[in-house]
Structure formats: C-alpha cells, structure tokens
Design an enzyme around this catalytic site. Structure first.
Site, PDB file in Angstrom:
ATOM      1  N   GLY A   1      13.440 -16.293 -38.013  1.00 45.09           N
ATOM      2  CA  GLY A   1      14.715 -16.486 -38.725  1.00 45.09           C
ATOM      3  C   GLY A   1      15.461 -15.184 -38.975  1.00 45.09           C
TER       4      GLY A   1
ATOM      5  NE  ARG B   1      10.585 -21.287 -38.539  1.00 44.59           N
ATOM      6  CZ  ARG B   1      11.415 -21.699 -37.593  1.00 44.59           C
ATOM      7  NH1 ARG B   1      11.789 -20.868 -36.626  1.00 44.59           N
ATOM      8  NH2 ARG B   1      11.901 -22.925 -37.592  1.00 44.59           N
TER       9      ARG B   1
ATOM     10  CG  MET C   1      24.690 -18.659 -39.582  1.00 43.99           C
ATOM     11  SD  MET C   1      23.200 -17.708 -39.883  1.00 43.99           S
ATOM     12  CE  MET C   1      23.306 -16.449 -38.597  1.00 43.99           C
TER      13      MET C   1
ATOM     14  CD1 TRP D   1      20.095 -17.973 -42.677  1.00 46.90           C
ATOM     15  CD2 TRP D   1      17.994 -18.737 -42.578  1.00 46.90           C
ATOM     16  NE1 TRP D   1      19.900 -18.831 -43.727  1.00 46.90           N
ATOM     17  CE2 TRP D   1      18.626 -19.319 -43.693  1.00 46.90           C
ATOM     18  CE3 TRP D   1      16.664 -19.092 -42.308  1.00 46.90           C
ATOM     19  CZ2 TRP D   1      17.963 -20.216 -44.536  1.00 46.90           C
ATOM     20  CZ3 TRP D   1      16.010 -19.992 -43.144  1.00 46.90           C
ATOM     21  CH2 TRP D   1      16.660 -20.537 -44.242  1.00 46.90           C
TER      22      TRP D   1
ATOM     23  CG  PHE E   1      20.913 -24.480 -38.520  1.00 48.94           C
ATOM     24  CD1 PHE E   1      20.327 -23.472 -37.772  1.00 48.94           C
ATOM     25  CD2 PHE E   1      21.210 -25.684 -37.892  1.00 48.94           C
ATOM     26  CE1 PHE E   1      20.026 -23.652 -36.423  1.00 48.94           C
ATOM     27  CE2 PHE E   1      20.912 -25.871 -36.540  1.00 48.94           C
ATOM     28  CZ  PHE E   1      20.323 -24.849 -35.816  1.00 48.94           C
TER      29      PHE E   1
ATOM     30  CG  HIS F   1      11.605  -8.873 -33.539  1.00 46.30           C
ATOM     31  ND1 HIS F   1      11.989  -9.754 -34.522  1.00 46.30           N
ATOM     32  CD2 HIS F   1      12.438  -9.122 -32.486  1.00 46.30           C
ATOM     33  CE1 HIS F   1      12.999 -10.500 -34.079  1.00 46.30           C
ATOM     34  NE2 HIS F   1      13.294 -10.120 -32.858  1.00 46.30           N
TER      35      HIS F   1
ATOM     36  NE  ARG G   1      14.098 -24.723 -31.014  1.00 43.22           N
ATOM     37  CZ  ARG G   1      13.331 -25.741 -31.407  1.00 43.22           C
ATOM     38  NH1 ARG G   1      13.369 -26.864 -30.744  1.00 43.22           N
ATOM     39  NH2 ARG G   1      12.510 -25.624 -32.436  1.00 43.22           N
ATOM     40  CE  LYS G   2      14.713 -30.580 -32.449  1.00 45.59           C
ATOM     41  NZ  LYS G   2      13.491 -31.403 -32.445  1.00 45.59           N
ATOM     42  N   GLY G   3      16.715 -25.175 -36.431  1.00 43.40           N
ATOM     43  CA  GLY G   3      16.829 -24.604 -37.776  1.00 43.40           C
ATOM     44  C   GLY G   3      16.125 -25.403 -38.850  1.00 43.40           C
TER      45      GLY G   3
HETATM   46  S1  PPS Z   1      15.065 -14.063 -32.526  1.00 46.66           S
HETATM   47  O1  PPS Z   1      15.367 -14.525 -31.164  1.00 46.66           O
HETATM   48  O2  PPS Z   1      13.702 -13.548 -32.628  1.00 46.66           O
HETATM   49  O3  PPS Z   1      16.024 -13.128 -33.017  1.00 46.66           O
HETATM   50  O4  PPS Z   1      15.108 -15.415 -33.410  1.00 46.66           O
HETATM   51  P1  PPS Z   1      15.201 -15.528 -35.002  1.00 46.66           P
HETATM   52  O5  PPS Z   1      16.612 -15.441 -35.405  1.00 46.66           O
HETATM   53  O6  PPS Z   1      14.248 -14.596 -35.646  1.00 46.66           O
HETATM   54  O7  PPS Z   1      14.650 -17.004 -35.240  1.00 46.66           O
HETATM   55  C1  PPS Z   1      15.274 -18.098 -34.640  1.00 46.66           C
HETATM   56  C2  PPS Z   1      14.940 -19.340 -35.439  1.00 46.66           C
HETATM   57  O8  PPS Z   1      15.656 -19.309 -36.686  1.00 46.66           O
HETATM   58  C3  PPS Z   1      16.475 -20.470 -36.784  1.00 46.66           C
HETATM   59  N1  PPS Z   1      17.694 -20.176 -37.535  1.00 46.66           N
HETATM   60  C4  PPS Z   1      17.984 -20.723 -38.728  1.00 46.66           C
HETATM   61  N2  PPS Z   1      17.301 -21.578 -39.506  1.00 46.66           N
HETATM   62  C5  PPS Z   1      17.891 -21.960 -40.679  1.00 46.66           C
HETATM   63  N3  PPS Z   1      19.109 -21.536 -41.068  1.00 46.66           N
HETATM   64  C6  PPS Z   1      19.832 -20.684 -40.312  1.00 46.66           C
HETATM   65  N4  PPS Z   1      21.026 -20.274 -40.707  1.00 46.66           N
HETATM   66  C7  PPS Z   1      19.262 -20.226 -39.085  1.00 46.66           C
HETATM   67  N5  PPS Z   1      19.688 -19.415 -38.116  1.00 46.66           N
HETATM   68  C8  PPS Z   1      18.721 -19.386 -37.180  1.00 46.66           C
HETATM   69  C9  PPS Z   1      16.770 -20.799 -35.339  1.00 46.66           C
HETATM   70  O9  PPS Z   1      17.294 -22.093 -35.195  1.00 46.66           O
HETATM   71  C10 PPS Z   1      15.394 -20.586 -34.724  1.00 46.66           C
HETATM   72  O10 PPS Z   1      14.467 -21.617 -35.093  1.00 46.66           O
HETATM   73  P2  PPS Z   1      14.270 -22.974 -34.253  1.00 46.66           P
HETATM   74  O11 PPS Z   1      13.079 -23.622 -34.887  1.00 46.66           O
HETATM   75  O12 PPS Z   1      14.022 -22.583 -32.844  1.00 46.66           O
HETATM   76  O13 PPS Z   1      15.511 -23.764 -34.432  1.00 46.66           O
END
Ligand code: PPS
Length: 313
Positions: free
Chosen positions: A68, A150, A252, A71, A249, A128, A269-271
């Site tokens: 995340g 997470r 964004m 986010w 989510f 990271h 993707r799904k968040g």
């Molecule tokens: S990366 O590629 O490592 O930079 O990815 P990262 O941003 O660390 O993590 C991506 C996952 O975070 C979800 N995401 C969110 N969740 C909730 N709220 C918000 N605003 C949000 N923004 C990004 C994103 O959907 C990825 O999770 P999944 O489970 O794949 O959807």
C-alpha cells in the site's frame, strides 16, 4: 534544485516499453543478495545512495512492495503540502510539485541524491528496502520512519497480479508457480518474512511508527490523524477529511490514469482485504501459516499484523 523532468506516469511507461524487449531472465538483477527490477534500479544508483544526507524532518515511508505504499505516499505528500502552506516561508512558496523526485528512494539516476540534498522542501521518501540497505544518515540524523505492513497473504496475492500485469517483472503461468517463488525468496526486494523480521528490530524505536494496511482501511480518519501527529503536521477537521477523501481507493483509482499513466489500473487493483481467499489452496494456507509461525509470530510486528484475524482460512 533542478526541476524534475519526468512524471511518474512517463517513467512507468518508459520502463514498460524497455522491459518488453528484454529476456525474462534479465528483468531482475541481484545486488547484495537481493533481486531488483533492472528497469528501475541499478548497482550504480545503489552505490550513490549513501550520499543522501537525511534530515530530521524527512518523512520516510518504508513498506514492502504491494503493502500500500502508493496509498500512504498520497497521504504523506498531502500532509507535506499542507505543512508547507502553513509554514509560509520562501521555500514553501516554491511549487512543491516541481520539486518532487521520483518517490521511491532506490529508483532513479545517480544524480538524484545530490538533487535531493539541495532541495529546500520537506521531503517524502518512499522505499521498499531493508533497513540495513538504507542510507546510514537516515538513522544517524534521526529521520522519522513510517513503517507500513500488510498481511502476507494479501501481499502475495497483490504481488502475483502485479507481476502478471506489468512487463518489468517476470510473469507466472500459474498462481502455484508464483506461490513457490514467493515462499522461496525469489521476489524482487527479497523475502517478505525476512523484511518483517529485519524491520521488527526497529519497531520499538521512537522514530519509527508502524501502521498496518488493514487498520488504515478500517479507520482511515484515525490513521491519518495519527500519522499527521507523528510527523508534526497539524490539521483542521476539514483538512483531515480532505486528506482522507483524496487518498480513498476510489479517488486514487479514478485519478490513476493521470498519476500512473495507462498502468494505473494495475497499481489500483482491488484495494481490499482478504482477496487471498480467492487464490490460496488448503496446502498453501498451511505452508504460509507455518512460515509465519516460525518466523514472525510473537514478534511486535507479528502481533500488530493480527494474523489470526486477517489470514486464517
Ligand atoms: S507497489 O507496486 O509496490 O508500489 O504497490 P503498493 O502501492 O505498495 O501496493 C499496491 C496495493 O495497494 C492497494 N492500494 C490501496 N488500497 C486501499 N486504498 C488505497 N487508496 C490504495 N491505493 C492502492 C492496491 O490496490 C494494491 O493492492 P491490491 O490488493 O492489489 O488491490
């Protein structure tokens, strides 16, 4: 500081185009025993990184891939913009957007750290990396670190979809193949359990605040309030609400074409929580539960993750 020339969307697009012409086995390279994507990182940049002079007012976000970080990056950049507006000094009147470097510390060019050192703005630095691979000045100069974690099953699930959606990472024919790679330390940025166990040693430091993806999802208002307090940013009720709204989510994802270009949908993707239930087999659940028990359970971060709540089948 020189104006940053490329947007995040430009950098992502260029990296994907470059990766499309590369052999699968060249997409990752190893540096100090850990794999990284060759289109974003390089040994030269890693070597230049220690020249970063961290400051006590830097805002560092540490999180394993797919936990995340985009986010939290949105939230932190918003907080810094609010902080800058309130400070009302000469530096903060400069266009904050224009002062931005590519947000991930370990990605960019070798001149990046020198440009960052010259920046008068309060800096948000996302990484990271394992703590031992960060520039030593981060700890020496007592920069504050927000550590984002997470639940490992959703991290693996998100990483699997990301690996198959982005050309800069090796893709996997099946989830089973990916699961084996995830559990046998073949991931870019290393093994998640190792990440948790190494960062756990810092979890009690006064300059480190830990937050979980799940707790922020459950109560974003409280999460943002706590983060702002940790970094010394005061917020009115209206500002707090707008930071929460802009980082939802839905907001964004809606904005992702602008912020992340045509790959926006893969990043957002799904968040949610629990998507792992759509992929993990009984045997895979057992394997990950065992690895968690052996390596992380009982540690401060292990307890914070609430594995029993979020990861038990
Ligand atoms: S990366 O590629 O490592 O930079 O990815 P990262 O941003 O660390 O993590 C991506 C996952 O975070 C979800 N995401 C969110 N969740 C909730 N709220 C918000 N605003 C949000 N923004 C990004 C994103 O959907 C990825 O999770 P999944 O489970 O794949 O959807």
């Amino acid at each position: 500081m020189e104006k940053s020339r490329k947007t995040l969307a430009d950098i992502l697009n260029e990296a994907m185009v470059a990766a499309n012409t590369m052999d699968r086995d060249k997409l990752l390279f190893s540096y100090k025993g850990i794999l990284y994507p060759a289109t974003f990182c390089s040994p030269e940049v890693f070597r230049a990184m220690d020249s970063l002079e961290a400051r006590s007012d830097d805002i560092i976000l540490a999180g394993y891939p797919k936990s995340g970080t985009n986010w939290l990056g949105q939230i932190l950049n918003d907080l810094v913009a609010i902080f800058g507006k309130k400070a009302q000094d000469k530096e903060s009147s400069m266009n904050y957007e224009e002062m931005q470097e590519f947000p991930y510390l370990e990605m960019g060019d070798t001149g990046k750290y020198e440009r960052m050192n010259k920046s008068p703005c309060r800096r948000v630095i996302v990484t990271h990396l394992l703590p031992e691979n960060l520039p030593s000045s981060i700890f020496r100069n007592k920069a504050k670190i927000l550590l984002l974690i997470r639940n490992p099953k959703d991290v693996a699930t998100s990483f699997y979809h990301f690996s198959n959606g982005m050309s800069h990472l090796p893709s996997y024919e099946t989830w089973d193949d990916f699961f084996i790679a995830f559990m046998t330390k073949k991931m870019p940025w290393g093994c998640y359990f190792e990440y948790l166990s190494k960062w756990n040693k810092y979890a009690d430091d006064e300059n480190v605040m830990t937050i979980t993806y799940e707790e922020l999802k459950e109560n974003p208002v409280l999460g943002v309030k706590n983060i702002a307090a940790f970094f010394g940013v005061s917020l009115t009720e209206k500002e707090l609400q707008s930071v929460v709204e802009r980082s939802s989510f839905q907001s964004m994802k809606k904005n992702s074409l602008k912020t992340h270009g045509k790959h926006g949908d893969v990043f957002f993707r799904k968040g949610g929580v629990n998507d792992w239930k759509n992929l993990f087999s009984g045997d895979q659940n057992k394997k990950m539960d065992k690895a968690f028990e052996e390596r992380i359970k009982g540690t401060k971060l292990g307890t914070k993750l609430k594995y029993e709540v979020y990861c038990k089948a």
